[in-house]
Design a protein around this motif. Structure first.
Motif, PDB file in Angstrom:
ATOM      1  N   LEU A  58     -15.430  17.358  27.889  1.00 56.11           N
ATOM      2  CA  LEU A  58     -15.836  17.124  26.675  1.00 56.11           C
ATOM      3  C   LEU A  58     -17.227  18.327  26.384  1.00 56.11           C
ATOM      4  CD1 LEU A  58     -16.173  15.470  23.976  1.00 56.11           C
ATOM      5  CD2 LEU A  58     -18.072  14.201  25.121  1.00 56.11           C
ATOM      6  N   GLU A  59     -16.833  19.180  25.672  1.00 52.98           N
ATOM      7  CA  GLU A  59     -17.777  20.391  25.455  1.00 52.98           C
ATOM      8  C   GLU A  59     -17.893  20.544  24.055  1.00 52.98           C
ATOM      9  OE1 GLU A  59     -16.780  23.694  27.937  1.00 52.98           O
ATOM     10  OE2 GLU A  59     -16.771  22.448  29.877  1.00 52.98           O
ATOM     11  N   PRO A  60     -18.391  19.624  23.090  1.00 51.01           N
ATOM     12  CA  PRO A  60     -18.362  19.779  21.866  1.00 51.01           C
ATOM     13  C   PRO A  60     -19.434  21.013  21.604  1.00 51.01           C
ATOM     14  CG  PRO A  60     -19.717  18.059  22.132  1.00 51.01           C
ATOM     15  CD  PRO A  60     -19.221  18.550  23.704  1.00 51.01           C
ATOM     16  N   GLU A  61     -18.963  21.596  19.920  1.00 54.22           N
ATOM     17  CA  GLU A  61     -20.074  22.605  19.638  1.00 54.22           C
ATOM     18  C   GLU A  61     -20.990  21.863  18.304  1.00 54.22           C
ATOM     19  OE1 GLU A  61     -17.994  25.780  17.788  1.00 54.22           O
ATOM     20  OE2 GLU A  61     -16.996  26.157  19.620  1.00 54.22           O
ATOM     21  N   GLY A  62     -22.300  22.027  18.626  1.00 53.01           N
ATOM     22  CA  GLY A  62     -23.194  21.092  17.663  1.00 53.01           C
ATOM     23  C   GLY A  62     -23.174  19.726  18.107  1.00 53.01           C
ATOM     24  N   CYS A  63     -23.068  18.987  17.158  1.00 47.49           N
ATOM     25  CA  CYS A  63     -23.075  17.375  17.244  1.00 47.49           C
ATOM     26  C   CYS A  63     -21.583  16.819  16.723  1.00 47.49           C
ATOM     27  CB  CYS A  63     -24.131  16.680  16.187  1.00 47.49           C
ATOM     28  SG  CYS A  63     -24.108  14.864  16.343  1.00 47.49           S
ATOM     29  N   ALA A  64     -20.604  16.253  17.709  1.00 50.30           N
ATOM     30  CA  ALA A  64     -19.638  15.842  17.280  1.00 50.30           C
ATOM     31  C   ALA A  64     -19.360  14.289  17.338  1.00 50.30           C
ATOM     32  CB  ALA A  64     -18.500  16.736  17.995  1.00 50.30           C
ATOM     33  N   PRO A  65     -18.660  13.442  16.560  1.00 49.93           N
ATOM     34  CA  PRO A  65     -18.356  12.259  16.839  1.00 49.93           C
ATOM     35  C   PRO A  65     -17.164  11.958  17.700  1.00 49.93           C
ATOM     36  CG  PRO A  65     -17.576  12.815  14.778  1.00 49.93           C
ATOM     37  CD  PRO A  65     -18.064  14.037  15.402  1.00 49.93           C
ATOM     38  N   TRP A  66     -17.333  11.072  18.587  1.00 50.26           N
ATOM     39  CA  TRP A  66     -15.950  10.750  19.567  1.00 50.26           C
ATOM     40  C   TRP A  66     -15.748   9.422  19.638  1.00 50.26           C
ATOM     41  CZ3 TRP A  66     -16.069   8.507  24.386  1.00 50.26           C
ATOM     42  CH2 TRP A  66     -17.397   8.202  24.798  1.00 50.26           C
ATOM     43  N   ILE A  67     -14.430   8.950  19.883  1.00 49.71           N
ATOM     44  CA  ILE A  67     -14.034   7.654  20.331  1.00 49.71           C
ATOM     45  C   ILE A  67     -12.941   7.837  21.338  1.00 49.71           C
ATOM     46  CG2 ILE A  67     -14.506   6.644  18.075  1.00 49.71           C
ATOM     47  CD1 ILE A  67     -11.602   7.020  17.115  1.00 49.71           C
ATOM     48  N   VAL A  68     -12.611   6.795  22.054  1.00 48.29           N
ATOM     49  CA  VAL A  68     -11.515   6.579  22.884  1.00 48.29           C
ATOM     50  C   VAL A  68     -10.313   5.725  22.299  1.00 48.29           C
ATOM     51  CG1 VAL A  68     -10.575   5.892  25.130  1.00 48.29           C
ATOM     52  CG2 VAL A  68     -12.683   7.213  25.036  1.00 48.29           C
ATOM     53  N   GLU A  69      -9.165   6.439  22.030  1.00 47.04           N
ATOM     54  CA  GLU A  69      -8.107   5.518  21.459  1.00 47.04           C
ATOM     55  C   GLU A  69      -7.160   4.962  22.522  1.00 47.04           C
ATOM     56  OE1 GLU A  69      -8.071   8.236  17.381  1.00 47.04           O
ATOM     57  OE2 GLU A  69      -6.619   8.234  18.650  1.00 47.04           O
ATOM     58  N   TRP A  70      -6.627   3.719  22.300  1.00 50.23           N
ATOM     59  CA  TRP A  70      -5.825   3.327  23.347  1.00 50.23           C
ATOM     60  C   TRP A  70      -4.318   2.637  22.722  1.00 50.23           C
ATOM     61  CZ3 TRP A  70      -5.312  -1.854  22.916  1.00 50.23           C
ATOM     62  CH2 TRP A  70      -6.591  -2.573  22.333  1.00 50.23           C
ATOM     63  N   GLU A  71      -3.598   2.573  23.616  1.00 51.24           N
ATOM     64  CA  GLU A  71      -2.407   1.753  23.103  1.00 51.24           C
ATOM     65  C   GLU A  71      -1.639   1.267  24.473  1.00 51.24           C
ATOM     66  OE1 GLU A  71       1.993   2.297  20.646  1.00 51.24           O
ATOM     67  OE2 GLU A  71       0.367   3.733  20.712  1.00 51.24           O
ATOM     68  N   THR A  72      -1.427  -0.141  24.534  1.00 49.31           N
ATOM     69  CA  THR A  72      -0.663  -0.513  25.556  1.00 49.31           C
ATOM     70  C   THR A  72       0.697  -0.542  25.621  1.00 49.31           C
ATOM     71  OG1 THR A  72      -0.425  -2.707  24.596  1.00 49.31           O
ATOM     72  CG2 THR A  72      -2.671  -2.172  25.554  1.00 49.31           C
ATOM     73  N   ALA A  73       1.485  -1.130  26.622  1.00 52.84           N
ATOM     74  CA  ALA A  73       2.800  -0.759  26.794  1.00 52.84           C
ATOM     75  C   ALA A  73       3.548  -1.832  25.860  1.00 52.84           C
ATOM     76  CB  ALA A  73       3.032  -1.222  28.123  1.00 52.84           C
ATOM     77  N   SER A  74       2.974  -2.834  25.634  1.00 56.72           N
ATOM     78  CA  SER A  74       3.260  -3.832  24.429  1.00 56.72           C
ATOM     79  C   SER A  74       3.113  -3.536  23.116  1.00 56.72           C
ATOM     80  CB  SER A  74       2.739  -5.416  24.856  1.00 56.72           C
ATOM     81  OG  SER A  74       1.495  -5.065  24.545  1.00 56.72           O
ATOM     82  N   GLY A  75       2.328  -2.520  22.850  1.00 56.59           N
ATOM     83  CA  GLY A  75       2.341  -1.941  21.683  1.00 56.59           C
ATOM     84  C   GLY A  75       0.870  -2.220  20.750  1.00 56.59           C
ATOM     85  N   ASP A  76      -0.102  -3.012  21.364  1.00 59.42           N
ATOM     86  CA  ASP A  76      -1.405  -3.094  21.015  1.00 59.42           C
ATOM     87  C   ASP A  76      -1.976  -1.913  21.037  1.00 59.42           C
ATOM     88  OD1 ASP A  76      -0.882  -5.911  20.431  1.00 59.42           O
ATOM     89  OD2 ASP A  76      -1.596  -6.566  22.595  1.00 59.42           O
ATOM     90  N   ALA A  77      -3.027  -1.925  20.115  1.00 56.83           N
ATOM     91  CA  ALA A  77      -3.700  -0.621  20.049  1.00 56.83           C
ATOM     92  C   ALA A  77      -5.139  -0.583  19.408  1.00 56.83           C
ATOM     93  CB  ALA A  77      -2.893   0.481  19.280  1.00 56.83           C
ATOM     94  N   GLY A  78      -6.250   0.008  19.715  1.00 56.71           N
ATOM     95  CA  GLY A  78      -7.419   0.010  19.207  1.00 56.71           C
ATOM     96  C   GLY A  78      -8.408   1.320  19.750  1.00 56.71           C
TER      97      GLY A  78
END
Length: 329
Positions: free
Chosen positions: A231-251
Motif C-alpha cells: 500500500l503506497e498511496p499518493e497523498g491521502c487515500a481511502p481504502w477498504i478490504v472487500e471480501w466474498e465467500t465461497a457460498s456467495g456472501d460478501a461485504g
C-alpha cells in the motif's frame, strides 16, 4: 456489483469494524491483527521469537496449534485503551487500575459479558504492535502466550497509549453471520487482513480509492490465515478490504465508510463511498515494517479474577487461574 457502495449482509448493516469515537485506532487494529497472525500461524514467526529470546521449543503443543482469529469488540477496545492511558498518565504498571479498582470490575464497566472467560496482557516499553505481540508476549512463559493462543476466547480489544499496551480477551456471545474478515490494518507499507471461514475466500481485495488489488497469503492457511498487499498511496487515500465467500456472501471491512492511508489528518472517513476501478491481479507485495525498537522494559499478563502482581525489569508476571466459564442465561 460494486462492493463498498452496497450493504450486502446483516453484518455490514451492523457496522462491524467501524470505529466508534476513535476506537480502535490504526495502531490498535494492528495490535489485533498481529495477535491474530500469531493465532493462525504460531510456527511461522521464528525470527521474531528469536529476537524476543525464545523459540518454538518453549511452546506447549496447544500453543503451537493454530486457532481461529479473534473478533474486535469495541467495548473491550475502549477498556483496554482506558487502562493503557491510566498506566501511562498515572505511572502504575499493573492489572488493577492505578486507583486500585479491581481488573474485572474495570472490564465489567465496559464489557457487559464479564462473567465469561476473561484474560488480559499488558506491556510497557514499545509502541510497535507487532513487536509487543511476537517478541514480548509470545516469548513469555508467564501466561501471555497462553492468553493469545487460548481457544477459549473469541473476542479481544487492544488499547495503546504511548508505550503502554493492553490486550483484553473474552469469550463472548457472537452474532449469527459474523464476517470472515475479523480485522484489516495498515502496517508499514502494506495492508493486512485476516480470514477465518470454512473455505478460502472466493475474493479478497484491497480497494484503494477505486483501484482493487488481490490480497495474497502472508501466513497461515488459505481458510485460516492472514493476507497482505503493498500500500503506497499518493497523498491521502481511502481504502477498504472487500471480501466474498465461497457460498456467495460478501461485504467489506470496515462495514461502512473507509479507512485512510497516506498523508491524512484523520484515520477514518465515515462518508467515504469507494467503487469503480478495474481489478489488478498483481502479486506484488510489501512486507511488514521493521522499525528500530527500543528494548522493552515491562510486561505482565493475567487471566481469571483476582489480583495481579507488578512486573519487574525485563519480564515478570503473576498468572492467575482462569475464571470458570459458566452457562449463559
Amino acid at each position: 456489483m460494486e462492493l463498498g457502495q452496497v450493504a450486502l449482509l446483516a453484518v455490514v448493516a451492523a457496522g462491524y469494524g467501524v470505529p466508534e469515537e476513535g476506537f480502535p485506532s490504526d495502531e490498535e487494529r494492528a495490535l489485533v491483527l498481529w495477535t491474530n497472525a500469531a493465532r493462525v500461524a504460531p510456527k511461522e514467526f521464528k525470527s521474531e521469537y528469536s529476537a524476543g529470546g525464545c523459540s518454538l521449543a518453549d511452546f506447549s503443543d496447544d500453543e503451537k496449534t493454530a486457532k481461529a482469529p479473534l473478533y474486535i469488540d469495541l467495548a473491550l477496545t475502549e477498556v483496554a485503551r482506558v487502562h493503557s492511558k491510566d498506566m501511562a498518565t498515572n505511572g502504575c504498571f499493573q492489572h488493577e487500575s492505578c486507583d486500585g479498582t479491581d481488573t474485572w470490575t474495570r472490564i465489567g464497566k465496559y464489557y457487559k459479558d464479564a462473567n465469561g472467560g476473561l484474560g488480559e496482557n499488558i506491556a510497557m516499553g514499545t509502541s510497535d504492535p507487532k513487536y509487543a505481540v511476537m517478541s514480548m508476549w509470545m516469548c513469555s512463559h508467564s501466561g501471555h502466550r497462553a492468553n493469545i493462543m487460548s481457544g477459549g476466547y473469541n473476542e479481544m480489544g487492544g488499547g495503546i497509549s504511548g508505550q503502554y499496551l493492553t490486550q483484553d480477551f473474552a469469550l463472548g456471545e457472537l452474532k449469527e453471520g459474523e464476517p470472515p474478515v475479523r480485522v484489516a490494518a495498515e502496517y508499514g507499507d502494506a495492508v493486512y487482513a485476516d480470514w477465518g471461514d470454512a473455505d478460502p475466500p472466493a475474493r479478497l481485495q484491497v480497494n484503494v480509492d477505486g483501484q482493487r488489488t488481490n490480497l495474497v497469503i502472508f501466513v497461515g492457511e488459505a481458510d485460516n490465515g492472514v493476507y497482505y498487499q503493498s500500500l503506497e498511496p499518493e497523498g491521502c487515500a481511502p481504502w477498504i478490504v472487500e471480501w466474498e465467500t465461497a457460498s456467495g456472501d460478501a461485504g467489506q471491512f470496515p462495514a461502512d465508510g473507509a479507512l485512510l492511508a497516506g498523508d491524512c489528518d484523520e484515520e477514518f472517513d465515515a462518508g467515504a463511498q469507494i467503487g469503480g476501478g478495474g481489478d489488478d491481479d498483481g502479486q506484488g507485495g510489501g512486507g511488514a515494517g521493521d522499525g528500530v525498537i527500543a528494548l522493552p522494559e515491562l510486561m505482565c499478563s493475567t487471566s481469571g479474577s483476582g489480583l495481579a502482581g507488578l512486573a519487574s525489569i525485563a519480564m515478570a508476571a503473576l498468572v492467575l487461574r482462569r475464571r470458570t466459564v459458566g452457562p449463559r442465561a
